[in-house]
Design an enzyme around this catalytic site. Structure first.
Site, PDB file in Angstrom:
ATOM      1  N   ASP A  88      22.230 -18.700 -57.410  1.00  0.00           N
ATOM      2  CA  ASP A  88      21.250 -18.124 -58.327  1.00  0.00           C
ATOM      3  C   ASP A  88      20.684 -19.213 -59.238  1.00  0.00           C
ATOM      4  O   ASP A  88      20.755 -20.396 -58.903  1.00  0.00           O
ATOM      5  CB  ASP A  88      21.903 -16.976 -59.125  1.00  0.00           C
ATOM      6  CG  ASP A  88      20.930 -15.850 -59.408  1.00  0.00           C
ATOM      7  OD1 ASP A  88      19.881 -16.118 -60.016  1.00  0.00           O
ATOM      8  OD2 ASP A  88      21.213 -14.690 -59.043  1.00  0.00           O
ATOM      9  N   HIS A 109      18.068 -15.099 -64.821  1.00  0.00           N
ATOM     10  CA  HIS A 109      18.404 -14.259 -63.666  1.00  0.00           C
ATOM     11  C   HIS A 109      19.882 -14.393 -63.265  1.00  0.00           C
ATOM     12  O   HIS A 109      20.586 -13.389 -63.089  1.00  0.00           O
ATOM     13  CB  HIS A 109      17.486 -14.684 -62.512  1.00  0.00           C
ATOM     14  CG  HIS A 109      17.492 -13.797 -61.314  1.00  0.00           C
ATOM     15  ND1 HIS A 109      18.311 -14.036 -60.230  1.00  0.00           N
ATOM     16  CD2 HIS A 109      16.771 -12.699 -61.004  1.00  0.00           C
ATOM     17  CE1 HIS A 109      18.081 -13.112 -59.307  1.00  0.00           C
ATOM     18  NE2 HIS A 109      17.154 -12.293 -59.747  1.00  0.00           N
ATOM     19  N   SER A 145      17.587  -7.273 -57.005  1.00  0.00           N
ATOM     20  CA  SER A 145      18.414  -8.384 -57.504  1.00  0.00           C
ATOM     21  C   SER A 145      19.549  -7.875 -58.376  1.00  0.00           C
ATOM     22  O   SER A 145      20.609  -8.492 -58.433  1.00  0.00           O
ATOM     23  CB  SER A 145      17.577  -9.333 -58.363  1.00  0.00           C
ATOM     24  OG  SER A 145      16.902 -10.254 -57.584  1.00  0.00           O
TER      25      SER A 145
END
Ligand code: NAG
Ligand code: NAG
Ligand code: NAG
Ligand code: NAG
Ligand code: NAG
Ligand code: NAG
Ligand code: NAG
Ligand code: NAG
Ligand code: NAG
Ligand code: NAG
Ligand code: NAG
Ligand code: NAG
Length: 774
Positions: free
Chosen positions: A154, A225, A544
């Site tokens: 990520d 994220h 996600s």
């Protein structure tokens, strides 16, 4: 390289690099992932890495063999080699010009190559919503996932976040081979017993853009994220978490006692597959139990999709892989990661709404959806009705009033109107809409309230009947227990999988809408009057967010059942998934316009249920031999299959398109066939009894319009635990189905329904496949 004398070696190295930078501008280089046939590697090489280097070197020194030039060529090779992979493929990646690539193709052992590609990346309450409480078996029997290691590829991690504190964590497992690498603003002492690994990969990105400066060259998250996804999977308990007052409570991940290892391969500057598969390669070496990949590539064949290649190796190494389906819904065939050996996760809603209360001048109070992040409330402000808010020139004349708009019944129209009103310098916007998947429109620094049609009419009637209409608004109300939950979000990508139509995808649904999880302290979550809004938590939506939920559940199951294969864990999740929502009605699809029951092409087997998944009764197991038999049944060439299996001798003597999967997809798509022509589709499955020893299961199949569905035998009598029994499913219907998608369920239930083993069946007239696309 150990034989080199270090000092001159380094000098040489620098001069070679300098020359390279000069020549790089002359011919266009690109990154390639190169597959090699290890079986032809000469015995003289001590390992594959040296062979790859030597192969590359021969490209730069085709026919001259003087020692000096050979060494220079080796050094050039060394600088052009990006990664030499151990698990994910037999091969390496390198930055090459077209002519260098052509020369490489003539090297002994060269199989094939694929060009590097850019990749995009697609709480308090969500774990409780999944039935995870201290009393629940999934947390009790797995001890909250203690000792499990979840790896994520990520954007990095914010190690100071409270979600990564290690209170109550067990020691780092002895088997762990990972590391906490230092780098820009990241010190190896920042890891602890929760965050046990931090590595970063950007050689591919740097080779693609030689002049690029990577601002924060370390595992430190500069996007947010990765901090969000990793804390969703395994964040520790944080009391008093909230997002500007919304979703307040104690935050924790799905497996709060599992360890986290972050592999950063997604950069603000870009992300490339060479780096992503290097990260997966390292995660396999380091010894993660579960990988969570909230990213994917669209429109690639399996043998060309680096994520498919790398995850095949991961699963062979007994790593469970959870991936996101993508956010391109609600249309069919939009899904990525439709890979037979991974879990593909769709996004569903939570039973939580964020609300605002609008009180009209006549005293009537109405609740609508809102996600306003500012601190203001508004008292007795003039309110006007504008109908469709499309004309900027009219909107900017309004001034400090609450504006009421209507007609945004689809997401594009609604987002246009919200954008117009947000930029018109009015006080607040009220939007009357029947669009139900509103999560994406209400998270901002401008006060927006969404109202349903019925309440909208009350507001419009009031405005039209009053000579001085006005209203007050209060924000930041969180409502729990919303009944129409879970439902499939409209943006969640839908199957069938174009890269492997034989396997029904997605597999499962997990919460992905408005998920609260950790966020870097210095990255603005939004703007309020151009001022950055900062928060340690953020609410985000997308597949996600769903993917790490499923990764967390996989960690719980692996801890409770250490002997289960990745396919067995996936089967347990799928066959125990919920198909009903909280009203005991079929789960709905918010993307279908009207509220229709969601098809398995939207939600897979249904909403993940960790407590039931612990004790599924029966398992549909699959091993790598079965995956190879599936690949052999497609028309992949031997070379293409070799790229996936990394084996020079693929045994295709026993092909089978009928993978032992816990779901079914049948194609009735013969175009231009006589209308009375019928077709028969057969599926064979073998189930393993993982419940108590002696048990009898009987079958039940829901009816499917136009189709005749039958199962043989209709009873499975197990005498012992781990016994395997087989059955056949037959679906008969018109060669061309009149409905796009028809679906039903095949259910095996034991006495008293102690175990209910449910598989979705999809029949469709769609003809997915990449060849038909472009
Ligand atoms: C080998 O290198 C020398 C010197 O760079 C060059 O003159 C010669 O043409 C090369 N030989 C071949 C066969 O390319
Ligand atoms: C890492 O952090 C520790 C504790 O803050 C400090 O003592 C050490 O000097 C740091 N190391 C580096 C390489 O910055
Ligand atoms: C990279 O830097 C070199 C040398 O400074 C320059 O000649 C070249 O144009 C730059 N390339 C790009 C793509 O900016
Ligand atoms: C990033 O850091 C690594 C090692 O810390 C180094 O090898 C690499 O050259 C750096 N990359 C960039 C683009 O600065
Ligand atoms: C969340 O905030 C509401 C008020 O906004 C309060 O009533 C409630 O007790 C809070 N919940 C928790 C768990 O702190
Ligand atoms: C949206 O719904 C409202 C209320 O049913 C209707 O009046 C309006 O015409 C619809 N708008 C569009 C663009 O379909
Ligand atoms: C917005 O409105 C306020 C007061 O209503 C005014 O002071 C300000 O200049 C306006 N801003 C713009 C950009 O029109
Ligand atoms: C919303 O309204 C439009 C137009 O009136 C209609 O086509 C659509 O089906 C409605 N959607 C829902 C979810 O009711
Ligand atoms: C997979 O299972 C089959 C039996 O179902 C067995 O014959 C085969 O050897 C297994 N393959 C591997 C790689 O374990
Ligand atoms: C199917 O229809 C064709 C004509 O369209 C006819 O010739 C044929 O006999 C029919 N077959 C059956 C089994 O009814
Ligand atoms: C089969 O399933 C249907 C619908 O779920 C149910 O009504 C019926 O009782 C079931 N039949 C058996 C034999 O279990
Ligand atoms: C399979 O064969 C068809 C027809 O020859 C071709 O169009 C398609 O691309 C092939 N599929 C694969 C996966 O190679």
């Amino acid at each position: 390289m150990a034989t080199h004398n270090n000092v001159p070696f380094c000098k040489w190295w620098i001069s070679v690099i300098t020359i390279l930078h000069f020549t790089q501008t002359l011919s266009q280089t690109d990154n390639y992932i190169v597959h090699m046939d290890l079986s032809v590697m000469p015995k003289a090489f001590s390992g594959q890495h040296h062979w790859y280097l030597s192969t590359l070197a021969s490209v730069f020194d085709v026919s001259n063999s003087s020692t000096g030039r050979a060494r220079a060529a080796t050094l050039t090779a060394f600088s052009k080699l990006l990664y030499s992979y151990t698990h994910v493929i037999n091969g390496f990646s390198a930055s090459l010009t077209p002519s260098e690539l052509e020369a490489l193709k003539k090297s002994p052992g060269y199989i094939s190559s694929i060009k590097d590609l850019p990749v995009k990346h697609d709480t308090t309450h969500s774990s409780k919503f999944l039935g995870l409480t201290p009393q629940s078996p999934a947390w009790k029997l797995s001890n909250y996932g203690e000792g499990m290691i979840i790896g994520l590829v990520d954007t990095g991690v914010w190690p100071e976040s409270e979600s990564f504190n290690d209170h109550g964590m067990s020691e780092i497992p002895k088997r762990w081979k990972g590391e906490c690498e230092s780098g820009t603003q990241f010190n190896s002492s920042m890891c602890n017993k929760k965050l046990i690994g931090a590595r970063f990969f950007n050689k591919g990105l740097s080779a693609k853009y030689p002049n690029l400066t990577i601002a924060v060259n370390s595992t430190r998250d500069t996007d947010g994220h990765g901090t969000h996804t990793s804390s969703t999977a395994a964040g520790n308990y944080v009391e008093g978490a909230s997002y500007f007052g919304y979703a307040n409570g104690t935050a924790n991940g799905v497996a709060p006692r599992a360890h986290v290892a972050m592999y950063r391969a997604l950069w603000n500057e870009g992300a490339y597959t060479t780096d992503i598969i290097a990260a997966i390669d390292q995660a396999i070496t380091d010894g993660v139990d579960v990988l969570s990949l909230s990213l994917g590539l669209d429109g690639l064949r399996l043998d060309e999709d680096p994520i498919a290649l790398a995850t095949f190796a991961a699963v062979e190494n007994n790593v469970f892989v959870s991936t996101s389906a993508g956010n391109e819904g609600p249309f069919h065939e939009t899904l990525h990661n439709g890979i037979p050996w991974v879990l593909t996760v769709a996004a569903g809603t939570l039973d939580r709404e964020f609300d605002a209360v609008l009180t009209l001048g006549n005293g009537i109070s109405i609740t609508g959806s809102s996600f306003y992040l500012g601190s203001s409330s508004f008292s007795e402000v003039p309110i006007v009705f504008m109908d469709g808010c499309h004309t900027m020139s009219e909107l900017i004349k309004i001034g400090p009033k609450i504006v009421v708009c209507q007609g945004g019944n689809d997401s594009n129209d609604l987002s246009d109107q919200v954008e117009n009103v947000s930029s018109a310098n009015v006080t607040a916007g009220v939007f009357i809409t029947n669009f139900t998947d509103t999560g994406e429109f209400i998270g901002n620094g401008f006060p927006v309230i969404l109202m349903n049609l019925k309440d909208g009419k009350t507001i419009i009637d009031y405005i039209k009947s009053s000579n001085r209409p006005q209203a007050s608004a209060e924000f930041r109300k969180t409502t729990l227990g919303i009944k129409l939950a879970p439902s499939v979000t409209s943006y969640s990508s839908r199957g069938p999988s174009a890269s492997c139509p034989l396997v029904m995808k997605p597999d499962i649904m997990a919460p992905g809408a408005r998920i609260l999880a950790a966020w870097p302290q210095n990255i603005a979550v939004d703007l309020n009057n151009s001022q950055p809004l900062l928060s340690n938590f953020k609410i985000l939506s997308g597949t996600s967010m769903a993917c790490p939920h499923a990764a967390g559940v996989a960690a719980l199951l692996r801890k409770a059942h250490p002997d289960w294969s990745p396919a067995a864990i996936r089967s347990a999740m799928m066959t125990t998934a919920e198909t009903m929502d909280h009203t005991m009605e079929p789960i709905k699809d918010l993307g279908s316009g009207k509220l229709y029951p969601a098809s398995p092409l939207a939600m897979g087997a249904g909403q993940i249920n960790p407590n039931k998944a612990l004790d599924p009764g029966l398992i549909y197991d699959v091993n790598s031999t079965d995956y190879v038999r599936l690949l052999c049944a497609t028309n992949f060439t031997e070379k293409q299959i070799q790229a996936i299996t990394r084996s020079s001798s693929t045994d295709c003597s026993n092909p089978s398109a009928d993978l032992n999967y816990p779901s079914f997809i049948a194609y009735f798509n013969a175009k231009n066939s006589p209308s009375n022509l019928t077709a028969v589709r057969e599926f064979h499955r073998t189930v393993t009894n993982v419940g108590e020893g002696r048990s009898t299961y009987t079958v039940n199949v829901t009816s499917m319009s136009e189709l005749k569905v039958s199962v043989m035998p209709d009873k499975l009598e197990f005498k012992t635990k781990y016994e395997k029994l087989s059955y056949k499913l037959t679906i008969e219907g018109p060669a061309l189905l009149s409905e796009t998608v028809t679906f039903g369920y095949l259910i095996w239930a034991d006495a008293g329904g102690r175990h209910v083993v449910r598989s979705p069946i999809v029949a469709t007239n769609l003809s997915p496949g990449l060849s038909s696309r472009n």
